[in-house]
Design an enzyme around this catalytic site. Structure first.
Site, PDB file in Angstrom:
ATOM      1  N   SER A  19      28.472 -12.030 -47.515  1.00 47.83           N
ATOM      2  CA  SER A  19      29.710 -12.515 -46.701  1.00 47.83           C
ATOM      3  C   SER A  19      30.447 -13.652 -47.618  1.00 47.83           C
ATOM      4  O   SER A  19      29.966 -14.369 -48.201  1.00 47.83           O
ATOM      5  CB  SER A  19      29.391 -12.788 -45.283  1.00 47.83           C
ATOM      6  OG  SER A  19      28.506 -13.823 -45.355  1.00 47.83           O
ATOM      7  N   GLU A  21      33.703 -16.425 -46.825  1.00 47.85           N
ATOM      8  CA  GLU A  21      34.569 -17.406 -45.969  1.00 47.85           C
ATOM      9  C   GLU A  21      35.973 -17.691 -46.488  1.00 47.85           C
ATOM     10  O   GLU A  21      36.115 -18.160 -47.487  1.00 47.85           O
ATOM     11  CB  GLU A  21      34.013 -18.683 -45.360  1.00 47.85           C
ATOM     12  CG  GLU A  21      34.768 -19.508 -44.238  1.00 47.85           C
ATOM     13  CD  GLU A  21      33.928 -20.527 -43.930  1.00 47.85           C
ATOM     14  OE1 GLU A  21      33.050 -20.366 -42.953  1.00 47.85           O
ATOM     15  OE2 GLU A  21      34.213 -21.764 -44.275  1.00 47.85           O
ATOM     16  N   ASP A 113      35.707 -29.792 -35.349  1.00 47.52           N
ATOM     17  CA  ASP A 113      35.862 -31.366 -35.666  1.00 47.52           C
ATOM     18  C   ASP A 113      36.723 -31.969 -34.888  1.00 47.52           C
ATOM     19  O   ASP A 113      37.720 -31.031 -34.569  1.00 47.52           O
ATOM     20  CB  ASP A 113      36.208 -31.265 -37.368  1.00 47.52           C
ATOM     21  CG  ASP A 113      34.904 -30.894 -38.205  1.00 47.52           C
ATOM     22  OD1 ASP A 113      33.783 -31.051 -37.730  1.00 47.52           O
ATOM     23  OD2 ASP A 113      35.431 -30.202 -39.172  1.00 47.52           O
ATOM     24  N   PHE A 223      33.397 -32.780 -49.710  1.00 45.67           N
ATOM     25  CA  PHE A 223      32.909 -32.116 -48.695  1.00 45.67           C
ATOM     26  C   PHE A 223      31.518 -32.482 -48.029  1.00 45.67           C
ATOM     27  O   PHE A 223      31.334 -32.190 -46.997  1.00 45.67           O
ATOM     28  CB  PHE A 223      32.841 -30.630 -49.453  1.00 45.67           C
ATOM     29  CG  PHE A 223      34.025 -29.766 -49.528  1.00 45.67           C
ATOM     30  CD1 PHE A 223      35.247 -30.311 -48.878  1.00 45.67           C
ATOM     31  CD2 PHE A 223      34.165 -28.928 -50.414  1.00 45.67           C
ATOM     32  CE1 PHE A 223      36.531 -29.683 -49.084  1.00 45.67           C
ATOM     33  CE2 PHE A 223      35.506 -28.254 -50.498  1.00 45.67           C
ATOM     34  CZ  PHE A 223      36.375 -28.469 -49.952  1.00 45.67           C
ATOM     35  N   HIS A 273      26.227 -16.495 -47.537  1.00 48.56           N
ATOM     36  CA  HIS A 273      27.555 -16.386 -47.016  1.00 48.56           C
ATOM     37  C   HIS A 273      28.207 -17.536 -48.043  1.00 48.56           C
ATOM     38  O   HIS A 273      27.734 -18.693 -48.502  1.00 48.56           O
ATOM     39  CB  HIS A 273      27.569 -17.219 -45.547  1.00 48.56           C
ATOM     40  CG  HIS A 273      28.974 -17.317 -45.015  1.00 48.56           C
ATOM     41  ND1 HIS A 273      29.711 -16.272 -44.867  1.00 48.56           N
ATOM     42  CD2 HIS A 273      29.724 -18.554 -44.756  1.00 48.56           C
ATOM     43  CE1 HIS A 273      30.779 -16.426 -44.191  1.00 48.56           C
ATOM     44  NE2 HIS A 273      30.940 -17.762 -44.120  1.00 48.56           N
TER      45      HIS A 273
END
Length: 292
Positions: A19, A21, A113, A223, A273
């Protein structure tokens, strides 16, 4: 309109799931660029794709637009994200109803967030405080929808301890989550320990490892500081030697991710993912490497 197949059913297949994103662009030009990227990634044939909700829920309309584009125009099975940020209960149910009416049968349920400029999460008026509350709300409204939730192999930055973080994850699972996708990590031992701890806590649903190919040292440092992940010293050293040579940095990052994925699949991970930042090259290179 044929509803999507729940991702929970796909885990019964005899192969790992793949998968990707996407995140919603800020403008129409960005949407056109994303469309081109998604067309290229059709060659990868992912089992599903997810679409983020943006920091503080700031891209909620774009999330719906991009999700519909990927589903209706390109034929992907799409899992839009939904967060508690800036929504009342009724608004959350309204979004869920629109997703359901559009044939979406998979949602990534997240707390979200805090909005930009805020450091602590405050529930919206008549809103929800925890992702477990959102999972329970969505399951009560649409029991046929498959719900993914997030898991933090190295602990959520706001959690007081790994134990409290695991307890919060267990609440999401008990509320009706169907599978877990992890935050990014760069040391597979971290993932394996996390899975062991989850199983010991009675969490039996699939735990999909989330992988981000490093494309920039500064970017990945930003990140990881936000999500609480750590960079292995060996990886940092390689990236620092590459310095500002973008092509070399990307080669190192893709090679590291490829090694991670091969090891994860060899050890029985249910899939992977990819956090690809709307860039097709890294995902296609990884897919080609895995096919070799």
């Amino acid at each position: 309109m044929t509803p999507d197949r729940p991702i929970s059913q796909l885990f019964a297949r005899a192969r790992p799931l793949r998968s990707l994103e996407f995140f919603p662009p800020k403008d129409d030009a960005g949407v056109d660029a994303l469309r081109a990227t998604a067309h290229a990634l059709k060659r990868m044939a992912p089992d599903f794709v997810s679409v983020t909700y943006g920091a503080g829920g700031s891209t909620r309309e774009r999330t719906a637009q991009v999700s519909a584009l990927l589903k209706d125009e390109l034929g992907f099975t799409v899992m839009p994200h939904l967060t508690c940020v800036g929504h009342t209960r009724d608004e959350l149910l309204g979004v869920a109803d629109r997703f359901h009416g559009g044939g979406f049968r998979n949602v990534m349920a997240l707390r979200g967030d805090p909005p930009k400029g805020e450091t602590t999460f405050t529930p919206y008026r008549d809103g929800l405080r925890y992702a477990s509350d959102l999972v329970a709300l969505l399951k009560s409204r649409h029991p046929d929808v498959c719900l993914g939730v997030g898991g933090y192999p190295e602990k959520h930055p706001e959690a007081a301890s790994a134990e409290t973080d695991l307890a919060a994850l267990k609440l999401k699972v008990d509320a009706g989550a169907d599978f877990i996708t992890t935050q990014l990590f760069f040391d597979n031992a971290v993932y394996y320990r996390f899975v062991d701890r989850c199983r010991a806590a009675g969490i039996a649903i699939p735990i999909v490892p989330g992988i981000m190919p490093v494309l920039s040292l500064k970017q990945i440092q930003r990140f990881t500081s936000m999500c609480g992940a750590t960079l292995p010293p060996k990886l940092i050293t390689r990236l620092e030697v590459a310095a500002e040579n973008t092509d070399v940095v990307e080669t190192i990052g893709i090679d590291w991710a490829l090694t991670q994925i091969r090891d994860l699949l060899a050890h029985g991970a249910p899939g992977y993912h990819l956090y690809i930042l709307n860039r097709a090259k890294a995902a296609l290179t990884l897919t080609a490497g895995l096919a070799a």
